[in-house]
Design a protein around this motif. Structure first.
Motif, PDB file in Angstrom:
ATOM      1  N   LEU A 157       0.882  -1.513  -0.011  1.00 54.59           N
ATOM      2  CA  LEU A 157      -0.045   0.068   0.036  1.00 54.59           C
ATOM      3  C   LEU A 157       0.831   1.183  -0.078  1.00 54.59           C
ATOM      4  O   LEU A 157       0.705   2.201  -0.930  1.00 54.59           O
ATOM      5  CB  LEU A 157      -0.841  -0.127   1.336  1.00 54.59           C
ATOM      6  CG  LEU A 157      -2.102  -1.060   1.272  1.00 54.59           C
ATOM      7  CD1 LEU A 157      -2.546  -1.496   2.399  1.00 54.59           C
ATOM      8  CD2 LEU A 157      -3.072  -0.410   0.261  1.00 54.59           C
ATOM      9  N   GLU A 158       1.783   1.303   0.836  1.00 53.68           N
ATOM     10  CA  GLU A 158       2.686   2.443   0.936  1.00 53.68           C
ATOM     11  C   GLU A 158       3.431   2.790  -0.418  1.00 53.68           C
ATOM     12  O   GLU A 158       3.499   3.730  -0.800  1.00 53.68           O
ATOM     13  CB  GLU A 158       3.625   2.298   2.000  1.00 53.68           C
ATOM     14  CG  GLU A 158       3.145   2.372   3.292  1.00 53.68           C
ATOM     15  CD  GLU A 158       2.436   3.911   3.579  1.00 53.68           C
ATOM     16  OE1 GLU A 158       3.217   4.880   3.229  1.00 53.68           O
ATOM     17  OE2 GLU A 158       1.245   3.734   3.993  1.00 53.68           O
ATOM     18  N   SER A 159       4.211   1.533  -1.014  1.00 49.86           N
ATOM     19  CA  SER A 159       4.781   1.884  -2.139  1.00 49.86           C
ATOM     20  C   SER A 159       3.979   2.074  -3.346  1.00 49.86           C
ATOM     21  O   SER A 159       4.223   3.197  -4.156  1.00 49.86           O
ATOM     22  CB  SER A 159       5.829   0.902  -2.316  1.00 49.86           C
ATOM     23  OG  SER A 159       5.072  -0.439  -2.377  1.00 49.86           O
ATOM     24  N   LEU A 160       2.820   1.494  -3.423  1.00 51.15           N
ATOM     25  CA  LEU A 160       1.917   1.394  -4.620  1.00 51.15           C
ATOM     26  C   LEU A 160       1.067   2.805  -4.486  1.00 51.15           C
ATOM     27  O   LEU A 160       0.992   3.398  -5.713  1.00 51.15           O
ATOM     28  CB  LEU A 160       0.948   0.416  -4.734  1.00 51.15           C
ATOM     29  CG  LEU A 160       0.059   0.312  -5.783  1.00 51.15           C
ATOM     30  CD1 LEU A 160       0.963  -0.035  -7.180  1.00 51.15           C
ATOM     31  CD2 LEU A 160      -0.738  -0.661  -5.741  1.00 51.15           C
ATOM     32  N   LEU A 161       0.615   2.919  -3.299  1.00 50.99           N
ATOM     33  CA  LEU A 161      -0.230   4.346  -3.462  1.00 50.99           C
ATOM     34  C   LEU A 161       0.672   5.648  -3.222  1.00 50.99           C
ATOM     35  O   LEU A 161       0.347   6.495  -4.118  1.00 50.99           O
ATOM     36  CB  LEU A 161      -1.042   4.110  -2.217  1.00 50.99           C
ATOM     37  CG  LEU A 161      -2.005   2.987  -2.136  1.00 50.99           C
ATOM     38  CD1 LEU A 161      -3.267   3.240  -1.183  1.00 50.99           C
ATOM     39  CD2 LEU A 161      -2.724   2.806  -3.499  1.00 50.99           C
ATOM     40  N   GLY A 162       1.654   5.535  -2.420  1.00 56.02           N
ATOM     41  CA  GLY A 162       2.535   7.032  -1.766  1.00 56.02           C
ATOM     42  C   GLY A 162       3.745   6.584  -2.787  1.00 56.02           C
ATOM     43  O   GLY A 162       4.363   8.066  -2.849  1.00 56.02           O
ATOM     44  N   GLY A 163       4.101   5.795  -3.434  1.00 53.48           N
ATOM     45  CA  GLY A 163       5.552   5.950  -4.248  1.00 53.48           C
ATOM     46  C   GLY A 163       6.641   5.728  -3.129  1.00 53.48           C
ATOM     47  O   GLY A 163       6.562   5.768  -2.040  1.00 53.48           O
ATOM     48  N   ILE A 164       7.929   5.535  -3.868  1.00 53.14           N
ATOM     49  CA  ILE A 164       9.017   5.522  -3.062  1.00 53.14           C
ATOM     50  C   ILE A 164       9.616   6.824  -2.744  1.00 53.14           C
ATOM     51  O   ILE A 164      11.075   6.825  -2.000  1.00 53.14           O
ATOM     52  CB  ILE A 164       9.765   4.471  -3.564  1.00 53.14           C
ATOM     53  CG1 ILE A 164      10.426   4.638  -5.225  1.00 53.14           C
ATOM     54  CG2 ILE A 164       8.967   3.133  -3.736  1.00 53.14           C
ATOM     55  CD1 ILE A 164      11.513   3.671  -5.485  1.00 53.14           C
ATOM     56  N   ILE A 165       9.517   7.976  -3.338  1.00 52.32           N
ATOM     57  CA  ILE A 165      10.043   8.989  -3.273  1.00 52.32           C
ATOM     58  C   ILE A 165       9.780   9.631  -1.697  1.00 52.32           C
ATOM     59  O   ILE A 165       8.510   9.635  -1.374  1.00 52.32           O
ATOM     60  CB  ILE A 165       9.953  10.207  -4.295  1.00 52.32           C
ATOM     61  CG1 ILE A 165      10.332   9.726  -5.600  1.00 52.32           C
ATOM     62  CG2 ILE A 165      10.179  11.419  -3.876  1.00 52.32           C
ATOM     63  CD1 ILE A 165      11.905   9.689  -5.607  1.00 52.32           C
ATOM     64  N   ALA A 166      10.759  10.149  -0.941  1.00 54.26           N
ATOM     65  CA  ALA A 166      10.449  10.534   0.237  1.00 54.26           C
ATOM     66  C   ALA A 166       9.558  12.263  -0.105  1.00 54.26           C
ATOM     67  O   ALA A 166       9.992  12.578  -0.761  1.00 54.26           O
ATOM     68  CB  ALA A 166      11.706  10.907   0.995  1.00 54.26           C
ATOM     69  N   LYS A 167       8.610  11.973   1.133  1.00 55.93           N
ATOM     70  CA  LYS A 167       7.857  13.193   0.969  1.00 55.93           C
ATOM     71  C   LYS A 167       8.820  14.613   1.640  1.00 55.93           C
ATOM     72  O   LYS A 167       9.341  14.431   2.473  1.00 55.93           O
ATOM     73  CB  LYS A 167       6.585  13.316   1.932  1.00 55.93           C
ATOM     74  CG  LYS A 167       5.875  12.274   1.407  1.00 55.93           C
ATOM     75  CD  LYS A 167       5.403  11.944  -0.058  1.00 55.93           C
ATOM     76  CE  LYS A 167       4.547  10.815  -0.605  1.00 55.93           C
ATOM     77  NZ  LYS A 167       5.156   9.984  -1.636  1.00 55.93           N
ATOM     78  N   ALA A 168       8.610  15.755   0.991  1.00 62.95           N
ATOM     79  CA  ALA A 168       9.313  16.856   1.276  1.00 62.95           C
ATOM     80  C   ALA A 168       8.888  17.330   2.727  1.00 62.95           C
ATOM     81  O   ALA A 168       7.666  17.211   2.941  1.00 62.95           O
ATOM     82  CB  ALA A 168       9.307  17.976   0.292  1.00 62.95           C
TER      83      ALA A 168
END
Lengths: 191, 191
Positions: free
Chosen positions: A180-191
DNA sequence: CTCATATGAGATAAAATAGTCTCAAATGAG
DNA sequence: CTCATTTGAGACTATTTTATCTCATATGAG
């Protein structure tokens, strides 16, 4: 087709256990011979043949069971209810333990032998596709990515999780969260 | 091993074309027989055997070529240079056209036959893993997702793109962009 | 304990795939 | 055009996989 989910006598229970173990191996190694499948399931070749009369019978049983389980999981998820991201979460949680079966349904080499099941398999894709479309229409899923692509990446990520669990590289209890985390939010760190 | 990348005479050129076509088919259908491979590559069985003395010779050639191409692509990408997200972009752009070959390197059913190449294959994973670790240390990649999981999701997403192109469901020119967007940014719409 | 049933090991047969070979036809260079 | 080389089709052989079967042993229920 929901017969596959009914309470079972002991022999049928055992048959399904063997089938599920065979499915695991075949997901990892599609070229496995019946001798290798027998070894993996810890039974003799003769017993394997007693449960499944032929390789074709085994593969058919696998397909039928995979379809039944995935279809049931999809129905349980009620993908048309609630917000799309929440529905997607339910979907992913349901599909990861079925990763090997799901993988089989997605691969063409099974359908060459069983074209009669193709329509049923395609029917499992419809609610997923509709969910993605609904999410895009609601504005919760990105509309700049094609639906087809989102389906591919969802399906392959689910299988990646199944494989990572099978390989012992992630814990089963962490899998859904990681997907869920990688697919929905992607692997780039949030600023 | 970089011999696989040298200028070639016509016969060797043809051999590699055949090998690449065989690789495509085997990525889609690992159980394909030599007769099916011959048909897919549009040559007769006898000719296939003239180019590759046995199935084992074909699979070996495939593994060696896949390793050479993926290794060269990794070297070209200079993964230790520049910001991690930019390096990741270069990596993904390089790997998508090699999706079938990359997939083979990741799958165990080939290595059962060629354990001698396992160390070389594992060496291809090291720069990718180091890139992810670097990104996490720099703060550009999420540190809450395990490195191993990020590797799985990267690898399977690259293969998903290769498959989607092969199936005709996405355009080759869009693939890298789609992978980057979905993998790096996720599929949830930004608020 | 008895006894019905399930199972394994291994031999055997059948089928499929891998591998070998021949010769006529096709191909491509000069 | 000639001629060297490559190729395909198909027959054949070898090997592997699938499938079948037997019988002794193991298992589990009562």
């Amino acid at each position: 087709m929901n017969d596959a989910l009914q309470p079972l006598n002991l022999k049928e229970e055992r048959r399904l256990q063997l089938l599920d173990a065979a499915t695991e191996l075949l997901a990892k190694r599609p070229t496995a011979s019946l001798a290798e499948i027998a070894e993996h399931t810890r039974i003799s070749k003769a017993t394997l043949h007693r449960y499944f009369a032929s390789r074709d019978a085994l593969l058919t049983a696998l397909a039928v069971r995979a379809l039944a389980l995935v279809s049931a999981a999809l129905a349980d998820c009620r993908l048309s209810e609630g917000a799309a991201p929440a529905a997607l979460r339910r979907l992913i949680e349901a599909l990861i333990p079925l990763g090997d079966k799901f993988y089989f349904l997605l691969n063409e080499h099974l359908w060459n032998v069983h074209p009669d099941l193709v329509a049923a398999e395609q029917a499992t894709e419809v609610p997923i596709m509709q969910l993605i479309q609904r999410g895009q229409a609601e504005g919760s899923l990105r509309a700049d990515l094609p639906v087809a692509w989102i389906m591919y990446t969802l399906e392959f990520t689910v299988f990646a999780a199944w494989q990572a669990i099978y390989d012992g590289n992630i814990a089963r209890r962490d899998a859904a969260h990681l997907v869920l985390e990688s697919l929905l939010g992607g692997i780039i760190a949030k600023a």
